[in-house]
Enzyme design. Structure first.
Site, PDB file in Angstrom:
ATOM      1  N   ASP A  39      31.886  81.580 -18.714  1.00 40.35           N
ATOM      2  CA  ASP A  39      31.057  80.558 -19.352  1.00 40.35           C
ATOM      3  C   ASP A  39      29.586  80.780 -18.997  1.00 40.35           C
ATOM      4  O   ASP A  39      29.213  80.703 -17.820  1.00 40.35           O
ATOM      5  CB  ASP A  39      31.523  79.175 -18.877  1.00 40.35           C
ATOM      6  CG  ASP A  39      30.947  78.040 -19.687  1.00 40.35           C
ATOM      7  OD1 ASP A  39      30.173  78.297 -20.630  1.00 40.35           O
ATOM      8  OD2 ASP A  39      31.268  76.883 -19.391  1.00 40.35           O
ATOM      9  N   ASP A  40      28.757  81.060 -20.002  1.00 42.39           N
ATOM     10  CA  ASP A  40      27.315  81.282 -19.788  1.00 42.39           C
ATOM     11  C   ASP A  40      27.029  82.500 -18.909  1.00 42.39           C
ATOM     12  O   ASP A  40      26.030  82.519 -18.184  1.00 42.39           O
ATOM     13  CB  ASP A  40      26.656  80.050 -19.152  1.00 42.39           C
ATOM     14  CG  ASP A  40      26.367  78.948 -20.157  1.00 42.39           C
ATOM     15  OD1 ASP A  40      26.904  79.000 -21.275  1.00 42.39           O
ATOM     16  OD2 ASP A  40      25.610  78.019 -19.809  1.00 42.39           O
ATOM     17  N   CYS A  77      28.602  77.555 -26.317  1.00 46.00           N
ATOM     18  CA  CYS A  77      29.911  77.195 -25.771  1.00 46.00           C
ATOM     19  C   CYS A  77      30.923  76.783 -26.825  1.00 46.00           C
ATOM     20  O   CYS A  77      31.957  77.429 -27.003  1.00 46.00           O
ATOM     21  CB  CYS A  77      29.756  76.060 -24.770  1.00 46.00           C
ATOM     22  SG  CYS A  77      28.672  76.414 -23.376  1.00 46.00           S
ATOM     23  N   ARG A  81      34.166  79.005 -28.545  1.00 46.78           N
ATOM     24  CA  ARG A  81      35.548  78.609 -28.255  1.00 46.78           C
ATOM     25  C   ARG A  81      36.321  78.341 -29.546  1.00 46.78           C
ATOM     26  O   ARG A  81      37.493  78.699 -29.671  1.00 46.78           O
ATOM     27  CB  ARG A  81      35.553  77.382 -27.352  1.00 46.78           C
ATOM     28  CG  ARG A  81      35.248  77.731 -25.912  1.00 46.78           C
ATOM     29  CD  ARG A  81      34.876  76.525 -25.063  1.00 46.78           C
ATOM     30  NE  ARG A  81      34.848  76.906 -23.663  1.00 46.78           N
ATOM     31  CZ  ARG A  81      33.924  77.672 -23.092  1.00 46.78           C
ATOM     32  NH1 ARG A  81      32.915  78.132 -23.822  1.00 46.78           N
ATOM     33  NH2 ARG A  81      33.973  77.987 -21.811  1.00 46.78           N
ATOM     34  N   LYS A 134      38.078  75.180 -19.238  1.00 50.82           N
ATOM     35  CA  LYS A 134      37.198  74.385 -20.102  1.00 50.82           C
ATOM     36  C   LYS A 134      37.661  74.433 -21.556  1.00 50.82           C
ATOM     37  O   LYS A 134      37.774  75.496 -22.150  1.00 50.82           O
ATOM     38  CB  LYS A 134      35.768  74.909 -19.966  1.00 50.82           C
ATOM     39  CG  LYS A 134      34.752  74.275 -20.896  1.00 50.82           C
ATOM     40  CD  LYS A 134      33.361  74.767 -20.545  1.00 50.82           C
ATOM     41  CE  LYS A 134      32.364  74.511 -21.648  1.00 50.82           C
ATOM     42  NZ  LYS A 134      31.007  74.956 -21.298  1.00 50.82           N
ATOM     43  N   HIS A 136      36.455  71.923 -24.546  1.00 45.85           N
ATOM     44  CA  HIS A 136      35.172  71.740 -25.226  1.00 45.85           C
ATOM     45  C   HIS A 136      35.210  71.984 -26.737  1.00 45.85           C
ATOM     46  O   HIS A 136      34.224  72.397 -27.335  1.00 45.85           O
ATOM     47  CB  HIS A 136      34.104  72.649 -24.576  1.00 45.85           C
ATOM     48  CG  HIS A 136      32.717  72.078 -24.689  1.00 45.85           C
ATOM     49  ND1 HIS A 136      31.576  72.870 -24.617  1.00 45.85           N
ATOM     50  CD2 HIS A 136      32.279  70.817 -24.887  1.00 45.85           C
ATOM     51  CE1 HIS A 136      30.505  72.115 -24.754  1.00 45.85           C
ATOM     52  NE2 HIS A 136      30.908  70.861 -24.912  1.00 45.85           N
ATOM     53  N   HIS A 224      28.565  78.637 -15.581  1.00 46.19           N
ATOM     54  CA  HIS A 224      27.759  77.585 -16.221  1.00 46.19           C
ATOM     55  C   HIS A 224      27.135  76.676 -15.152  1.00 46.19           C
ATOM     56  O   HIS A 224      27.736  76.431 -14.115  1.00 46.19           O
ATOM     57  CB  HIS A 224      28.688  76.776 -17.127  1.00 46.19           C
ATOM     58  CG  HIS A 224      28.005  75.865 -18.092  1.00 46.19           C
ATOM     59  ND1 HIS A 224      27.295  74.742 -17.706  1.00 46.19           N
ATOM     60  CD2 HIS A 224      27.944  75.878 -19.452  1.00 46.19           C
ATOM     61  CE1 HIS A 224      26.840  74.110 -18.776  1.00 46.19           C
ATOM     62  NE2 HIS A 224      27.217  74.783 -19.853  1.00 46.19           N
ATOM     63  N   ASP A 330      31.424  83.573 -23.301  1.00 47.55           N
ATOM     64  CA  ASP A 330      31.233  82.778 -24.519  1.00 47.55           C
ATOM     65  C   ASP A 330      29.837  82.887 -25.099  1.00 47.55           C
ATOM     66  O   ASP A 330      29.616  82.580 -26.266  1.00 47.55           O
ATOM     67  CB  ASP A 330      31.593  81.310 -24.273  1.00 47.55           C
ATOM     68  CG  ASP A 330      30.659  80.615 -23.298  1.00 47.55           C
ATOM     69  OD1 ASP A 330      29.950  81.308 -22.529  1.00 47.55           O
ATOM     70  OD2 ASP A 330      30.636  79.370 -23.290  1.00 47.55           O
ATOM     71  N   ASN A 331      28.867  83.272 -24.312  1.00 51.24           N
ATOM     72  CA  ASN A 331      27.490  83.478 -24.791  1.00 51.24           C
ATOM     73  C   ASN A 331      26.698  84.169 -23.694  1.00 51.24           C
ATOM     74  O   ASN A 331      27.222  84.430 -22.606  1.00 51.24           O
ATOM     75  CB  ASN A 331      26.813  82.159 -25.193  1.00 51.24           C
ATOM     76  CG  ASN A 331      26.998  81.020 -24.219  1.00 51.24           C
ATOM     77  OD1 ASN A 331      27.677  80.045 -24.533  1.00 51.24           O
ATOM     78  ND2 ASN A 331      26.426  81.125 -23.031  1.00 51.24           N
ATOM     79  N   LYS A 380      21.332  82.473 -24.412  1.00 51.69           N
ATOM     80  CA  LYS A 380      22.270  81.557 -25.064  1.00 51.69           C
ATOM     81  C   LYS A 380      21.530  80.690 -26.068  1.00 51.69           C
ATOM     82  O   LYS A 380      20.414  80.243 -25.807  1.00 51.69           O
ATOM     83  CB  LYS A 380      22.905  80.684 -23.977  1.00 51.69           C
ATOM     84  CG  LYS A 380      23.628  79.440 -24.438  1.00 51.69           C
ATOM     85  CD  LYS A 380      24.061  78.615 -23.234  1.00 51.69           C
ATOM     86  CE  LYS A 380      24.712  77.303 -23.626  1.00 51.69           C
ATOM     87  NZ  LYS A 380      25.136  76.530 -22.426  1.00 51.69           N
TER      88      LYS A 380
END
Length: 537
Positions: A39-40, A77, A81, A134, A136, A224, A330-331, A380
């Site tokens: 994540d991130d 995010c 997903r 996560k 989301h 993240h 994710d990014n 991001k």
């Protein structure tokens, strides 16, 4: 010895009957499939993609499997997903922006009923389906993972939270940790990266007697914001970033070239305009940033340790030779800061503490993200390579041909088709009596096996008015609100530093027409029309 009469006449017909009942080609054993999502996390944040952060488990998977160096996400995010889970562009799945509930179908803020998740599709093909981490892509309980095909779930329904507990960080917000369909309250000693893995391992062990293959989606919250790590992990990295962000970016750039991940023609993007020269900082400012980066590295280190725990569990269960593991982010790294009225007063106060203080709530902002995304520009949220390019690793003994680096462009919309291809399961035309949008992805199985792969005619990107289209070596990109197309030759200029739009207007016109056709097809709405409702992580 005399042969008894008639025996041969009996045996031959029986043998023929037996052979006729046997399948012509025995069905191959379905592999277990694990998707691990960071994540991130930026492009150069793990060892096998240029970092000095200790990621021996990911590095071993890359060495024993393959790396794809031009793999893409959806730059944020929620959209990433939604695309990963459904094999569709995020607008088609109902998450064109974030999880804000809106009236427009492409922006409703949760997965719609015209898509299926990988879990729903594989479950119909005989798989156990589990998720940790996560979610989301749907805040209301009727949109939680166990309502979208997962047999069991443990993790964070929302977009971000403390790694040590769960509490609101924005005004009028409620955060939810959930175990299956019930809210979960963490106890002493909780650290989310460990807990997501603990429950994922429990799910796998509990299902070992079912005889079914499994699909596990392990979506880590790390790294993240907030920057929060365990003291023993932080201690490994304290002081290691005092050389400053300029030298760190140059070092990563050189390692990326040495590893063959970027070409010799790629240049290191300039330091971001929001980041001052390292030498202009006070000693206190340098130490504060070193502290942030030590915690950030520790979070990735702990994630890698947990990936090692998961792989050890596969060995203990005798499933390590029949499991395909896919890893990506994710990014790109996030420039976001903990500032302003969007955060509760106690969170703003916690943001002033050192990141290594477990009661802090900090982020690493522009300077840290500029290191994470080296050698690329921006972060991001934007559709430049710094926002959309992810390290991608595929590992699977007997399935993934090892020791390769692949430069063909792929996208997380391909993961649905890849999983179903591995499992021998057809993508459904309908689900629960509702027609399903055809998948946009293309199976990566030929890539995994070292075979020829035609790939995509074009790939498309849109998030909050930021736009891009990638076709072959060309990438057309613009940022909101300027909305001016820029053209880059990604083969020669991966860092997007030499805009060719003025010298090649015909290519701009050609690619922009492709983008407009795609945007109309998937339901993109001009961001100016929905900007007032912006929110999320």
């Amino acid at each position: 010895m005399r042969r008894k009469k008639g025996v041969l006449w009996i045996v031959l017909p029986l043998a023929g009957l037996f052979l006729s009942l046997m399948p012509a080609h025995p069905k191959p054993k379905q592999p277990n499939i694990i998707i691990i999502l960071a994540d991130d996390m930026g492009y150069s944040d793990i060892g096998c993609f240029g970092s000095t952060t200790q990621t021996p488990n990911l590095d071993a998977m890359a060495q024993g499997g393959l790396k794809m160096t031009q793999f893409y996400n959806a730059s944020r995010c929620c959209p990433s997903r939604a695309s990963l889970l459904t094999g569709l562009y995020q607008h088609q799945a109902g998450v064109g922006d974030m999880v804000n509930t809106r009236s427009q179908p492409a922006y409703q803020g949760y997965l719609n009923n015209r898509c299926v998740t990988i879990a729903e599709a594989l479950k119909s093909g005989g798989y156990n389906t589990f998720m940790g981490g996560k979610w989301h892509v749907g805040q209301a309980p009727e949109h939680w993972p166990t309502q979208r095909g997962f047999d069991h779930y443990f993790g964070l329904i929302d977009g971000a939270s403390s790694y040590f507990a769960t509490y609101p960080y924005r005004p009028n917000q409620q955060l939810t940790l959930a175990l299956d369909n019930q809210p979960y309250t963490p106890g002493p000693g909780y650290y989310s990266t460990d807990a997501y893995t603990d429950y994922s391992i429990k799910f796998l062990k509990d299902s070992k007697l079912s005889g079914k293959p499994f699909f596990l989606y392990l979506a880590y919250q790390a790294p993240h914001w907030p920057l929060q790590a365990l003291p023993a992990d932080i201690a490994k990295y304290k002081g290691r970033f005092m050389m400053g962000w300029d030298k760190l970016r140059e070092e990563r750039f050189r390692r990326l070239q040495q590893l063959g991940i970027i070409s010799a023609t790629t240049r290191l993007s300039p330091r971001d305009a929001h980041v001052p020269a390292w030498e202009t900082l006070s000693q206190e400012e340098k130490e504060r940033w070193d502290d942030k980066m030590a915690v950030y590295a520790a979070m990735i280190d702990r994630m890698d340790q947990n990936i090692g725990r998961l792989r050890q569990t596969l060995r203990e269960l005798g499933q390590d030779q029949n499991t395909v593991i896919l890893f990506l982010s994710d990014n790109g790294g996030s420039n976001e800061s903990i500032k302003g009225p969007g955060f509760r007063p106690e969170i703003l106060e916690a943001s002033r503490k050192p990141s290594s203080d477990p009661t802090s709530f900090t982020s690493y902002e522009f300077a840290g993200a500029n290191v994470s995304n080296a050698p690329f520009r921006l972060f991001k949220h934007w559709e430049y390579e710094g926002g959309t390019a992810t390290p991608f690793i595929a590992y699977g003994p007997g399935i993934v041909q090892p020791g390769r680096t692949v430069a063909q462009p792929g996208h997380l919309i391909d993961l649905m088709a890849t999983c179903l291809d591995l499992a021998g399961v057809a993508y459904p035309k309908s689900y629960k009596n509702t027609p399903i949008t055809p998948t946009e992805g293309i199976s990566l199985v030929p890539v995994l096996k070292g075979q020829s792969w035609q790939g995509h005619q074009a790939l498309f990107f849109e998030h909050e008015g930021n736009r891009a289209v990638r076709q072959g070596k060309w990438k057309l990109v613009s940022e909101y609100p300027a909305n001016t197309w820029q053209l880059y030759d990604i083969q020669a200029d991966r860092s997007e530093l030499n805009d060719l739009s003025a010298s090649n207007p015909r290519k701009v016109q050609e690619l922009s027409a492709l983008y407009d056709k795609w945007a109309a097809r998937v339901g993109v709405i001009p961001f100016a029309q929905i900007a007032k409702e912006k929110g999320g992580e």
